[in-house]
Scaffold this motif. Sequence first.
Motif, PDB file in Angstrom:
ATOM      1  N   PHE A   1       0.832  -1.198   0.000  1.00 22.29           N
ATOM      2  CA  PHE A   1       0.000   0.000   0.000  1.00 22.29           C
ATOM      3  C   PHE A   1       0.871   1.253   0.000  1.00 22.29           C
ATOM      4  CE2 PHE A   1      -2.584   3.342   1.887  1.00 22.29           C
ATOM      5  CZ  PHE A   1      -3.764   3.214   1.166  1.00 22.29           C
ATOM      6  N   GLY A   2       0.460   2.254  -0.777  1.00 22.66           N
ATOM      7  CA  GLY A   2       1.146   3.538  -0.792  1.00 22.66           C
ATOM      8  C   GLY A   2       2.412   3.567  -1.620  1.00 22.66           C
ATOM      9  N   LEU A   3       2.609   2.561  -2.488  1.00 23.25           N
ATOM     10  CA  LEU A   3       3.863   2.504  -3.248  1.00 23.25           C
ATOM     11  C   LEU A   3       3.634   1.947  -4.649  1.00 23.25           C
ATOM     12  CD1 LEU A   3       7.012   2.779  -3.144  1.00 23.25           C
ATOM     13  CD2 LEU A   3       7.043   0.355  -2.534  1.00 23.25           C
ATOM     14  N   LEU A   4       4.247   2.600  -5.622  1.00 24.19           N
ATOM     15  CA  LEU A   4       4.370   2.059  -6.974  1.00 24.19           C
ATOM     16  C   LEU A   4       5.843   1.742  -7.193  1.00 24.19           C
ATOM     17  CD1 LEU A   4       3.324   1.406  -9.813  1.00 24.19           C
ATOM     18  CD2 LEU A   4       3.573   3.838 -10.393  1.00 24.19           C
ATOM     19  N   ASP A   5       6.141   0.478  -7.431  1.00 21.70           N
ATOM     20  CA  ASP A   5       7.514   0.032  -7.666  1.00 21.70           C
ATOM     21  C   ASP A   5       8.163   0.896  -8.745  1.00 21.70           C
ATOM     22  OD1 ASP A   5       9.853  -1.465  -8.197  1.00 21.70           O
ATOM     23  OD2 ASP A   5       8.754  -2.731  -9.625  1.00 21.70           O
ATOM     24  N   ARG A   6       9.326   1.467  -8.445  1.00 25.04           N
ATOM     25  CA  ARG A   6       9.957   2.417  -9.363  1.00 25.04           C
ATOM     26  C   ARG A   6      10.481   1.762 -10.642  1.00 25.04           C
ATOM     27  NH1 ARG A   6      11.248   7.683  -7.381  1.00 25.04           N
ATOM     28  NH2 ARG A   6      13.217   7.784  -8.528  1.00 25.04           N
ATOM     29  N   GLY A   7      10.393   0.466 -10.737  1.00 26.02           N
ATOM     30  CA  GLY A   7      10.767  -0.194 -11.976  1.00 26.02           C
ATOM     31  C   GLY A   7       9.618  -0.322 -12.968  1.00 26.02           C
ATOM     32  N   GLN A   8       8.440   0.183 -12.592  1.00 26.72           N
ATOM     33  CA  GLN A   8       7.267   0.019 -13.449  1.00 26.72           C
ATOM     34  C   GLN A   8       7.193   1.083 -14.548  1.00 26.72           C
ATOM     35  OE1 GLN A   8       5.223  -2.774 -13.071  1.00 26.72           O
ATOM     36  NE2 GLN A   8       6.971  -3.198 -11.727  1.00 26.72           N
ATOM     37  N   THR A   9       6.528   0.701 -15.632  1.00 21.89           N
ATOM     38  CA  THR A   9       6.292   1.595 -16.764  1.00 21.89           C
ATOM     39  C   THR A   9       4.830   2.024 -16.751  1.00 21.89           C
ATOM     40  OG1 THR A   9       7.971   0.481 -18.103  1.00 21.89           O
ATOM     41  CG2 THR A   9       6.354   1.797 -19.280  1.00 21.89           C
ATOM     42  N   THR A  10       4.574   3.320 -16.897  1.00 17.23           N
ATOM     43  CA  THR A  10       3.213   3.854 -16.846  1.00 17.23           C
ATOM     44  C   THR A  10       2.764   4.371 -18.209  1.00 17.23           C
ATOM     45  OG1 THR A  10       3.757   6.174 -16.405  1.00 17.23           O
ATOM     46  CG2 THR A  10       3.763   4.665 -14.511  1.00 17.23           C
ATOM     47  N   PHE A  11       1.470   4.656 -18.312  1.00 17.19           N
ATOM     48  CA  PHE A  11       0.975   5.240 -19.559  1.00 17.19           C
ATOM     49  C   PHE A  11       1.591   6.610 -19.803  1.00 17.19           C
ATOM     50  CE2 PHE A  11      -2.747   5.968 -16.568  1.00 17.19           C
ATOM     51  CZ  PHE A  11      -2.545   7.319 -16.353  1.00 17.19           C
ATOM     52  N   ALA A  12       2.006   7.314 -18.747  1.00 17.19           N
ATOM     53  CA  ALA A  12       2.655   8.613 -18.937  1.00 17.19           C
ATOM     54  C   ALA A  12       4.001   8.444 -19.638  1.00 17.19           C
ATOM     55  CB  ALA A  12       2.835   9.316 -17.597  1.00 17.19           C
ATOM     56  N   HIS A  13       4.747   7.406 -19.285  1.00 18.25           N
ATOM     57  CA  HIS A  13       5.997   7.118 -19.985  1.00 18.25           C
ATOM     58  C   HIS A  13       5.741   6.935 -21.480  1.00 18.25           C
ATOM     59  CE1 HIS A  13       7.734   5.377 -16.033  1.00 18.25           C
ATOM     60  NE2 HIS A  13       8.427   6.460 -16.327  1.00 18.25           N
ATOM     61  N   GLN A  14       4.725   6.144 -21.798  1.00 14.83           N
ATOM     62  CA  GLN A  14       4.464   5.794 -23.195  1.00 14.83           C
ATOM     63  C   GLN A  14       4.007   7.004 -23.997  1.00 14.83           C
ATOM     64  OE1 GLN A  14       6.149   2.982 -22.163  1.00 14.83           O
ATOM     65  NE2 GLN A  14       5.315   2.373 -24.141  1.00 14.83           N
ATOM     66  N   LEU A  15       3.129   7.813 -23.410  1.00 19.80           N
ATOM     67  CA  LEU A  15       2.638   8.982 -24.141  1.00 19.80           C
ATOM     68  C   LEU A  15       3.705  10.068 -24.239  1.00 19.80           C
ATOM     69  CD1 LEU A  15      -0.020   7.431 -23.825  1.00 19.80           C
ATOM     70  CD2 LEU A  15      -1.155   9.645 -23.476  1.00 19.80           C
ATOM     71  N   LYS A  16       4.502  10.215 -23.210  1.00 16.53           N
ATOM     72  CA  LYS A  16       5.599  11.184 -23.273  1.00 16.53           C
ATOM     73  C   LYS A  16       6.564  10.823 -24.391  1.00 16.53           C
ATOM     74  CE  LYS A  16       9.234  13.279 -20.408  1.00 16.53           C
ATOM     75  NZ  LYS A  16       9.949  13.225 -19.114  1.00 16.53           N
ATOM     76  N   ALA A  17       6.865   9.537 -24.529  1.00 20.62           N
ATOM     77  CA  ALA A  17       7.757   9.085 -25.601  1.00 20.62           C
ATOM     78  C   ALA A  17       7.143   9.321 -26.975  1.00 20.62           C
ATOM     79  CB  ALA A  17       8.068   7.600 -25.418  1.00 20.62           C
ATOM     80  N   ALA A  18       5.811   9.410 -27.032  1.00 16.22           N
ATOM     81  CA  ALA A  18       5.122   9.646 -28.303  1.00 16.22           C
ATOM     82  C   ALA A  18       4.928  11.132 -28.589  1.00 16.22           C
ATOM     83  CB  ALA A  18       3.772   8.930 -28.288  1.00 16.22           C
ATOM     84  N   GLY A  19       5.521  11.996 -27.758  1.00 17.55           N
ATOM     85  CA  GLY A  19       5.480  13.430 -28.023  1.00 17.55           C
ATOM     86  C   GLY A  19       4.484  14.220 -27.206  1.00 17.55           C
ATOM     87  N   TYR A  20       3.902  13.600 -26.200  1.00 22.95           N
ATOM     88  CA  TYR A  20       2.933  14.291 -25.353  1.00 22.95           C
ATOM     89  C   TYR A  20       3.623  15.003 -24.193  1.00 22.95           C
ATOM     90  CZ  TYR A  20      -1.247  12.407 -27.563  1.00 22.95           C
ATOM     91  OH  TYR A  20      -2.254  12.126 -28.456  1.00 22.95           O
ATOM     92  N   THR A  21       3.114  16.185 -23.849  1.00 22.67           N
ATOM     93  CA  THR A  21       3.521  16.829 -22.609  1.00 22.67           C
ATOM     94  C   THR A  21       2.563  16.356 -21.519  1.00 22.67           C
ATOM     95  OG1 THR A  21       4.005  18.963 -21.541  1.00 22.67           O
ATOM     96  CG2 THR A  21       2.120  18.895 -23.024  1.00 22.67           C
TER      97      THR A  21
END
Length: 463
Positions: free
Chosen positions: A91-111
Amino acid sequence: MKDWTVFFVFALAGLTSSQAAGKPNILLIMADDMGYEALSANGSESYKSPNLDKLAAQGIRFTNCFANPICTPSRVKIMTGLYNVRNYVKFGLLDRGQTTFAHQLKAAGYTTCIAGKWQLGMQADSPQHFGFEQSCLWQHTRSGRSTENGKNIDRRFVNPLLEINGKEKDYVNGEYGPQVCTDFVCDFIDENREKPFLVYYPMILTHCPFDPTPDSTDWDPKRLGSTTYKGDRNDPQRHFRDMVAYADKVVGQIVAQLEKSGVRENTLLIFTGDNGTDKPIVTSWNGTKVVGRKGSMTDAGTRVPLIASWPAGIKQPGRVVDDLVEFSDLMPTLCEVTGANLPSNYPGDGSSIVPVLQDNASVRKKDWIYIWYSRSGHPDLGQVMVRNKQYSLLAKADGSDASLTRYKGPFNGEKLKDSILLEPEQAVKQQFETTLARLAKTRLLSVSNEIRIKMRKASKNKK
């Protein structure tokens, strides 16, 4: 020469417009502790949500969306697109090795931007580490509470303690946390209206404490917050009603900002909730009473609202659909809509809802949803559920004590004894048990080996 210059300017403007049309903006709003029954569009008779109702009328309203029973598990699932069995740590933690949708959209040119409630890691760079360039959050680098005169005070609502891009900011002049976050989102939208953007807004509302909003008759801008978890104003039902109304109000403010900034047409706005409504809230819904059961693997703990609105992208708006949706579906949905890549080695836990948006749901494969739930992360304390539109199978995390429930509609389930199961129901149970057994083998396969070993040791020690 002048004519060519004018032509070039208009051609460039047309190109920019064309690019914008091909790159829809994404606005994902997730209310906190707001179950399916809380929206008037879904049948609530206790609360009014006119702005969300309007979005539903002009978009698509889903009647079979399911989250995990509490916040962190749902947040991990929606952000990574993975079942909790693979990557939920505690609880209260996202493992820092995880990939999120923000990573994917940022890589596609999204701010990218996030505002609202964090509660996924206290490092100052946590939001940025997970792909969000701008952030305005509660419970980021600190607990979001203060001690005054020996009393612990919740500081999420009136005079909140927030972090702006990782820097602590204490509000003491009557500000309201949800409004600060909403204004931050609106400013971000306007500042980035010329380029594709992602806004993820996991709201602070409508989680307890059940407290006055600025629109409540007993609002006091000089208060520092509640001294108890559920709220010290002792009127939870009325205050929850006011909190639903305010959540709806800020959604309306954001939609108005999209329109003002000229980007409403090509913005996909998705609204949902992270789990069922909390106790002691009781909602009048379609002629019956729904008791909040956040934290339970029941309809009242996992069935949540889902609305999608996208003027430029939804075919046949105004539909109400019963397609099954779970939070792992958001990752493939956002990637498909934006042209972003799915994370490498994505196991396919989610199924994009784009076919539903395009009025072509028959091509989408989604026969069941799966929830693995353990607040602590220890499987011996957890439960698992597989369900379709009519049946759910609930068991302990190891698959034991499995029981089938038959549903006649939302919040109307009957637990069935094995001795009375019809032959088709026996087949459903067997299929669900096979799914549970298959997915049980994936526990922690999407975290680092170091974390996997640490978690397994902790689980053995707990036994």
